[in-house]
Motif scaffolding. Structure first.
Motif, short mmCIF file in Angstrom:
data_model
loop_
_atom_site.label_atom_id
_atom_site.label_comp_id
_atom_site.label_asym_id
_atom_site.label_seq_id
_atom_site.Cartn_x
_atom_site.Cartn_y
_atom_site.Cartn_z
N TRP A 243 78.49 58.54 4.44
CA TRP A 243 77.79 58.36 5.70
C TRP A 243 78.57 59.00 6.85
O TRP A 243 77.99 59.62 7.74
CB TRP A 243 77.59 56.87 5.97
N GLN A 244 79.88 58.89 6.85
CA GLN A 244 80.68 59.51 7.90
C GLN A 244 80.48 61.02 7.92
O GLN A 244 80.42 61.64 8.98
CB GLN A 244 82.16 59.17 7.71
N ALA A 245 80.35 61.61 6.73
CA ALA A 245 80.17 63.06 6.65
C ALA A 245 78.76 63.47 7.08
O ALA A 245 78.59 64.38 7.89
CB ALA A 245 80.45 63.54 5.22
N ARG B 2 68.78 60.11 10.01
CA ARG B 2 70.10 59.53 9.77
C ARG B 2 70.03 58.06 9.39
O ARG B 2 70.68 57.60 8.46
CB ARG B 2 70.99 59.72 11.00
N GLN C 244 71.15 56.27 5.81
CA GLN C 244 72.11 55.17 5.74
C GLN C 244 71.52 53.98 5.00
O GLN C 244 72.18 53.37 4.16
CB GLN C 244 72.55 54.76 7.14
N GLN D 157 73.30 52.83 1.46
CA GLN D 157 74.37 51.90 1.84
C GLN D 157 74.94 51.11 0.67
O GLN D 157 76.10 50.68 0.71
CB GLN D 157 73.86 50.94 2.91
N GLN E 34 71.97 68.75 5.96
CA GLN E 34 71.72 67.32 5.78
C GLN E 34 71.03 67.07 4.45
O GLN E 34 71.43 66.19 3.67
CB GLN E 34 70.87 66.78 6.93
N ALA F 250 80.36 54.74 2.35
CA ALA F 250 81.00 54.81 3.67
C ALA F 250 81.49 56.22 3.99
O ALA F 250 81.22 56.77 5.07
CB ALA F 250 82.16 53.82 3.74
N ALA F 251 82.17 56.84 3.03
CA ALA F 251 82.67 58.20 3.26
C ALA F 251 81.51 59.19 3.36
O ALA F 251 81.52 60.10 4.20
CB ALA F 251 83.60 58.60 2.12
N ASN G 105 76.55 61.90 8.85
CA ASN G 105 76.17 61.50 10.20
C ASN G 105 76.55 62.56 11.24
O ASN G 105 76.00 62.58 12.33
CB ASN G 105 76.81 60.16 10.56
N ARG G 106 77.48 63.44 10.89
CA ARG G 106 77.92 64.49 11.83
C ARG G 106 77.07 65.75 11.73
O ARG G 106 77.18 66.64 12.56
CB ARG G 106 79.38 64.84 11.58
N CYS H 285 73.39 67.73 1.48
CA CYS H 285 74.40 66.68 1.34
C CYS H 285 73.82 65.45 0.65
O CYS H 285 74.44 64.86 -0.24
CB CYS H 285 74.93 66.32 2.73
#
Length: 326
Positions: free
Chosen positions: A297-299, A280, A284, A288, A309, A294-295, A301-302, A312
């Motif tokens: 990474w939010q997806a 992860r 990032q 970055q 992974q 940002a969007a 990271n879960r 994505c």
């Protein structure tokens, strides 16, 4: 740069970073131009060697040489034994850590805390040098505190103890990683020693690498945080030092390929569960600066599934880069 029998070419070194410079990352950085990649810091406390973390830090299977292993501790005999054990497991260069500023390291009188006790520095260096046949190197800071920049005294002790090469980070322990690195102390150390000296601290571009080499007279540069998410910085610096020309930035396709190769290596090294978690932070770092990071990474990271992974990441970096808005 020559360390014992080993020619470090190009003279650009990956710094040891806990939780970052594992075997997959070292191998990638070497492929992308690092002349040497130093392992994560390994404890000299034998009671901790049975842990999974310690075992993985000593895993060098398939890694191209020279294999450099950094050891940390405060007891000369423990450090000597740690050097012997790591050489038996494949280390070709042993590096002593007297540069780490982390509280959990310094509170047990290891890392840069050792610079407060010059007599102990001498005993540790002498014990490790005597314990192994391979070259022993040392990483230090410019001093323990801004008011106590004793890096030159420590460097002379190291050379007299048989240390074969020295890395100097241009900050004191008190500075942590704040402010700007200073290179005057590094230049003074280089001028005073006969052994090779590597400059470390804030080297984040080919131009900065050359500037620091020219200013300090050092034999090599060491890159740490600037390589996170940008392992191709080593080939960029090496090319610039050799030719004076800048390489074009890697294409999005190249970055995607290198990140996916890195992810596959992490999954294989750690296993799928831990591999996803370790990956992860690298994802990032790589992404970055990308539009929509940002969007994304939010997806990502879960996600807890390896295939999801990887897919994505593949999809995100397969999209054409958006043009910059003037």
């Amino acid at each position: 740069m020559q360390i014992g029998d080993y020619r470090i070419e190009p003279p650009v070194v990956l710094a040891p970073m806990a939780g970052v410079t594992d075997r997959p990352f070292r191998q990638l950085c070497k492929r992308l131009g690092a002349g040497l990649a130093v392992s994560e810091m390994t404890t000299s406390d034998a009671s901790l060697w049975h842990t999974e973390k310690s075992r993985l830090r000593r895993d060098h299977a398939g890694e191209p040489g020279p294999i450099a292993v950094q050891i940390a501790g405060y007891d000369p005999e423990q450090m000597a034994e740690a050097a012997r054990v790591n050489v038996a497991q494949g280390a070709q260069i042993i590096d002593i850590n007297m540069g780490c500023p982390a509280k959990k390291v310094c509170k047990v009188d290891s890392g840069s805390a050792l610079m407060r006790d010059e007599a102990l520095v001498a005993r540790i260096c002498a014990a490790v040098v005597a314990a192994v046949e391979v070259p022993v190197t040392l990483k230090i800071r410019t001093g323990w505190a801004r008011a106590h920049r004793n890096g030159l005294a420590i460097a002379r002790i190291a050379e007299d103890s048989g240390i074969r090469s020295l890395v100097v980070h241009g900050r004191t322990r008190e500075d942590q990683y704040e402010g700007l690195a200073e290179y005057d102390t590094i230049a003074a150390i280089k001028q005073a020693l006969r052994i090779p000296v590597t400059a470390n601290g804030d080297i984040d571009s080919p131009e900065k690498a050359k500037q620091v080499l020219d200013y300090t007279g050092c034999d090599a540069v060491m890159v740490g945080r600037a390589a996170q998410g940008r392992p191709w910085i080593f080939r960029e610096i090496a090319h610039y030092l050799a030719t004076g020309d800048k390489l074009p930035a890697p294409t999005r396709f190249e970055q995607r390929r290198w990140l996916l190769e890195h992810l596959d290596a992490l999954y294989a090294f750690y296993g799928e569960g831990r591999g996803v978690r370790v990956a992860r932070k690298h994802i990032q770092w790589y992404c970055q600066a990308e539009p929509g990071a940002a969007a994304f990474w939010q997806a990502v990271n879960r996600l807890t599934d390896v295939g999801e992974q990887r897919r994505c990441v593949d999809e995100f970096l397969s999209q054409p880069a958006l043009p910059e808005v003037a």
